[in-house]
Write an enzyme that holds these catalytic residues in place. Structure first.
Site, PDB file in Angstrom:
ATOM      1  N   ASP A  99       0.808  -1.216   0.000  1.00 19.63           N
ATOM      2  CA  ASP A  99       0.000   0.000   0.000  1.00 19.63           C
ATOM      3  C   ASP A  99       0.845   1.271   0.000  1.00 19.63           C
ATOM      4  OD1 ASP A  99      -2.461  -1.295  -0.028  1.00 19.63           O
ATOM      5  OD2 ASP A  99      -2.621  -1.353   2.160  1.00 19.63           O
ATOM      6  N   HIS A 253       0.155  -7.676  -0.812  1.00 18.89           N
ATOM      7  CA  HIS A 253      -1.094  -8.426  -0.762  1.00 18.89           C
ATOM      8  C   HIS A 253      -1.839  -8.330  -2.085  1.00 18.89           C
ATOM      9  CE1 HIS A 253      -1.849  -4.374   0.854  1.00 18.89           C
ATOM     10  NE2 HIS A 253      -3.052  -4.458   0.332  1.00 18.89           N
ATOM     11  N   ARG A 268     -10.942   0.115   5.489  1.00 22.70           N
ATOM     12  CA  ARG A 268      -9.503   0.040   5.790  1.00 22.70           C
ATOM     13  C   ARG A 268      -9.026   1.305   6.484  1.00 22.70           C
ATOM     14  NH1 ARG A 268      -5.597  -0.149   0.871  1.00 22.70           N
ATOM     15  NH2 ARG A 268      -4.983   1.971   1.417  1.00 22.70           N
TER      16      ARG A 268
END
Length: 277
Positions: A99, A253, A268
């Site tokens: 991320d 991921h 999130r």
């Protein structure tokens, strides 16, 4: 009640029980979760029906929270972004990525809560950059250590998909202005554990700066494939109100896009990190 930790694979992943994430953590619980995260890299908590406020409060125990520049968020809790397939095309999550590595200080970690799930499909996989680095040969480790790579916001957020309305275009252009391409080490040292991890990802990494273009392309192709070998990964089959927390500094991921046209809604909270070294 004490926490119970159950490892799920040798590379990464553990299930934690004995804690209620809707309640504020005490210092002992917070420290135990942090130590488990350092060791197992991704943690899973079953049956945790947290509100956005409770989710943000839990995540904030581990650092300041990030407000995403593109994805929609919960209006009363903007640190919690919404991944809702009825609202946003989230196909960009169906690629191996770490991320917000387009930031100078990529995320330390994230806390993901399952709100609405399809009847089937929609699993998420995580891969350990530590396991991937340690499995490389000594000469390859030596070659990569000290190299840097460019990370670019537009690789996962292309203009042709995220600039189709005047409002979206303005948001995209402002995000692009604030986040020009930047460089991070190819091999990152974890700031707490000191362990080394592979820190390139297909979602944002575009080239290895010190290599010729053809060399960079070949090495990145190899590293992207190597980093996601099954033995370095874990796959989580979500249940409603599951919560996952991962160390974004040493993992990547992949949210499997195999459930359309069913709907999937996740919340999130992203924890800001530090400058990779």
């Amino acid at each position: 009640m004490s926490l119970t930790l159950t490892p799920l694979s040798s590379a990464l992943g553990a299930h934690i029980s004995g804690v209620d994430l809707s309640r504020d953590l005490n210092a002992e619980q917070r420290d135990a979760i942090e130590q488990a995260l350092l060791k197992h890299q991704v943690l899973f908590f079953r049956d945790q029906p947290v509100t956005p406020q409770q989710q943000a409060r839990f995540a904030a125990h581990f650092g300041d929270l990030h407000i995403h520049p593109i994805y929609p968020n919960v209006p009363e809790q903007p640190e919690v972004l919404i991944l809702d397939t009825a609202v946003t095309d989230v196909r960009d999550n169906a690629i191996w990525h770490t991320d917000v590595t387009f930031l100078p200080t990529p995320a330390l970690g994230a806390v993901l809560s399952a709100k609405l799930l399809p009847a089937y499909g929609g699993d998420t996989l995580w891969a350990s950059g530590i396991a991937a680095f340690e499995a490389l040969s000594g000469p390859m480790q030596a070659l990569l250590d000290g190299l840097t790579a460019t990370h670019d916001f537009t690789r996962s957020f292309p203009l042709e998909r995220f600039g189709n309305t005047a409002e979206d275009l303005a948001r995209w252009e402002e995000t692009r202005r604030r986040n020009p391409p930047l460089s991070h080490p190819v091999i990152r040292t974890h700031p707490v554990s000191g362990r080394k991890a592979l820190f390139v990802n297909e979602g944002f990494t575009t080239r290895i700066n010190e290599l010729e273009p053809a060399e960079s392309e070949a090495i990145l192709k190899m590293l992207f494939a190597h980093a996601t070998r099954p033995e370095f990964t874990i796959r989580w089959r979500w249940q409603e109100n599951d919560v996952a927390m991962w160390d974004n500094r040493v993992t990547q991921h992949y949210a499997v896009d195999d459930y359309r046209p069913q709907r999937r809604v996740m919340h999130r909270a992203t924890i800001l990190g530090d400058v990779p070294f």
